[in-house]
Design a protein around this motif. Structure first.
Motif, PDB file in Angstrom:
ATOM      1  N   ARG A  36       9.182  -1.316   7.821  1.00 44.46           N
ATOM      2  CA  ARG A  36       8.145  -0.279   7.770  1.00 44.46           C
ATOM      3  C   ARG A  36       8.711   1.128   7.787  1.00 44.46           C
ATOM      4  O   ARG A  36       7.990   2.084   7.539  1.00 44.46           O
ATOM      5  CB  ARG A  36       7.181  -0.448   8.946  1.00 44.46           C
ATOM      6  CG  ARG A  36       6.425  -1.765   8.943  1.00 44.46           C
ATOM      7  CD  ARG A  36       5.492  -1.899   7.738  1.00 44.46           C
ATOM      8  NE  ARG A  36       6.056  -2.717   6.664  1.00 44.46           N
ATOM      9  CZ  ARG A  36       5.430  -3.066   5.555  1.00 44.46           C
ATOM     10  NH1 ARG A  36       4.204  -2.659   5.342  1.00 44.46           N
ATOM     11  NH2 ARG A  36       6.008  -3.797   4.643  1.00 44.46           N
ATOM     12  N   CYS A  37       9.992   1.250   8.028  1.00 45.50           N
ATOM     13  CA  CYS A  37      10.622   2.571   8.016  1.00 45.50           C
ATOM     14  C   CYS A  37      11.010   3.018   6.618  1.00 45.50           C
ATOM     15  O   CYS A  37      11.260   4.189   6.375  1.00 45.50           O
ATOM     16  CB  CYS A  37      11.868   2.575   8.900  1.00 45.50           C
ATOM     17  SG  CYS A  37      13.185   1.509   8.247  1.00 45.50           S
ATOM     18  N   CYS A  38      11.114   2.063   5.710  1.00 45.57           N
ATOM     19  CA  CYS A  38      11.767   2.338   4.430  1.00 45.57           C
ATOM     20  C   CYS A  38      10.921   1.890   3.235  1.00 45.57           C
ATOM     21  O   CYS A  38      11.179   0.817   2.665  1.00 45.57           O
ATOM     22  CB  CYS A  38      13.127   1.655   4.392  1.00 45.57           C
ATOM     23  SG  CYS A  38      14.128   1.958   5.864  1.00 45.57           S
ATOM     24  N   PRO A  39       9.906   2.649   2.845  1.00 46.93           N
ATOM     25  CA  PRO A  39       9.082   2.256   1.707  1.00 46.93           C
ATOM     26  C   PRO A  39       9.908   2.151   0.428  1.00 46.93           C
ATOM     27  O   PRO A  39      10.797   2.972   0.190  1.00 46.93           O
ATOM     28  CB  PRO A  39       8.038   3.381   1.620  1.00 46.93           C
ATOM     29  CG  PRO A  39       8.552   4.494   2.446  1.00 46.93           C
ATOM     30  CD  PRO A  39       9.489   3.925   3.442  1.00 46.93           C
ATOM     31  N   ASP A  40       9.623   1.139  -0.378  1.00 48.54           N
ATOM     32  CA  ASP A  40      10.409   0.926  -1.599  1.00 48.54           C
ATOM     33  C   ASP A  40       9.564   1.058  -2.881  1.00 48.54           C
ATOM     34  O   ASP A  40      10.051   0.811  -3.974  1.00 48.54           O
ATOM     35  CB  ASP A  40      11.072  -0.457  -1.558  1.00 48.54           C
ATOM     36  CG  ASP A  40      10.069  -1.592  -1.512  1.00 48.54           C
ATOM     37  OD1 ASP A  40       8.898  -1.338  -1.149  1.00 48.54           O
ATOM     38  OD2 ASP A  40      10.442  -2.733  -1.823  1.00 48.54           O
ATOM     39  N   VAL A  41       8.308   1.439  -2.743  1.00 53.63           N
ATOM     40  CA  VAL A  41       7.449   1.663  -3.905  1.00 53.63           C
ATOM     41  C   VAL A  41       6.994   3.117  -3.893  1.00 53.63           C
ATOM     42  O   VAL A  41       6.476   3.592  -2.877  1.00 53.63           O
ATOM     43  CB  VAL A  41       6.221   0.733  -3.872  1.00 53.63           C
ATOM     44  CG1 VAL A  41       5.255   1.067  -5.005  1.00 53.63           C
ATOM     45  CG2 VAL A  41       6.641  -0.718  -3.945  1.00 53.63           C
ATOM     46  N   ARG A  42       7.185   3.824  -4.993  1.00 58.81           N
ATOM     47  CA  ARG A  42       6.783   5.232  -5.107  1.00 58.81           C
ATOM     48  C   ARG A  42       6.059   5.458  -6.424  1.00 58.81           C
ATOM     49  O   ARG A  42       6.499   4.957  -7.463  1.00 58.81           O
ATOM     50  CB  ARG A  42       7.996   6.154  -5.010  1.00 58.81           C
ATOM     51  CG  ARG A  42       8.627   6.155  -3.632  1.00 58.81           C
ATOM     52  CD  ARG A  42       9.916   6.971  -3.578  1.00 58.81           C
ATOM     53  NE  ARG A  42      10.475   6.958  -2.244  1.00 58.81           N
ATOM     54  CZ  ARG A  42      11.211   5.967  -1.744  1.00 58.81           C
ATOM     55  NH1 ARG A  42      11.451   4.888  -2.467  1.00 58.81           N
ATOM     56  NH2 ARG A  42      11.667   6.038  -0.511  1.00 58.81           N
TER      57      ARG A  42
END
Length: 198
Positions: free
Chosen positions: A166-172
């Motif tokens: 949850r610290c590292c979103p991978d969709v932008r």
């Protein structure tokens, strides 16, 4: 019987003085009347001016998100208003506010919710939510929020699966909401479009 010349002059002088005195008095009355208006005329003018001032103020006043109870359950944590932008989104001449809210967290990236607020009638009325652009259940976080040509533009990020920390979103992605046909329509922007944070 013909009057004497002297008698004629004496008879004419009082008439001339009387005429000048009367003309002066009438002029004074007319001048005084121009400065006095009937009470009802003054009241009507004042009401019209005040009503016009209220209308201008209402149009230019952006709804305050701090006065709104947003439908977001944060449990024991407080709800933060992370960003807000204001403008006329639907072209009706009034100002709306777009507010991004999220639950307060010291760690991680909590999901955002984005709402459109409109001012209710009356200067002390609480603004109302008129549209939900992004719900917390979509599990997306807003990175930037701006208005462009009556459109709400945002960069958002999220997670491709529950396995992603949850610290590292991978969709932008960049999205836009624009008022069309009586509602806000969402579209995705090309990856090259970069928005500015409000």
């Amino acid at each position: 019987m013909q009057p004497l010349a002297g008698q004629d002059l004496l008879h004419t002088q009082p008439r001339l003085m009387h005429w000048l005195t009367t003309a002066t008095a009438v002029s004074a009355v007319v001048a005084a009347a121009s400065f006095i208006q009937p009470p009802d005329a003054t009241a009507t003018t004042s009401r019209d001016t005040r009503a016009g001032h209220r209308s201008v103020t209402a149009v230019g006043t952006a709804p305050d998100p701090a006065k709104v109870a947003f439908p977001v359950d944060c449990g024991p944590h407080r709800l933060d208003i992370a960003r807000q932008v204001s403008g006329d989104l639907d072209g009706d001449g009034t100002t709306e506010t777009v507010a991004e809210v999220r639950c307060h967290s010291e760690t991680g990236t909590p999901p955002s919710a984005v709402y459109v607020l409109a001012q209710s009638a009356g200067s002390r009325a609480v603004p109302r939510i008129v549209a939900t652009l992004l719900a917390p259940g979509q599990q997306l976080s807003v990175r930037t929020l701006a208005l462009r040509d009556r459109a709400v533009v945002a960069d958002v990020e999220g997670y491709s699966s529950l396995d992603v920390p949850r610290c590292c979103p991978d969709v932008r992605k960049s999205v836009k909401w624009q008022w069309r046909g009586g509602k806000f329509v969402q579209s995705e922007l090309p990856a090259s479009v970069v928005t500015q944070s409000a």
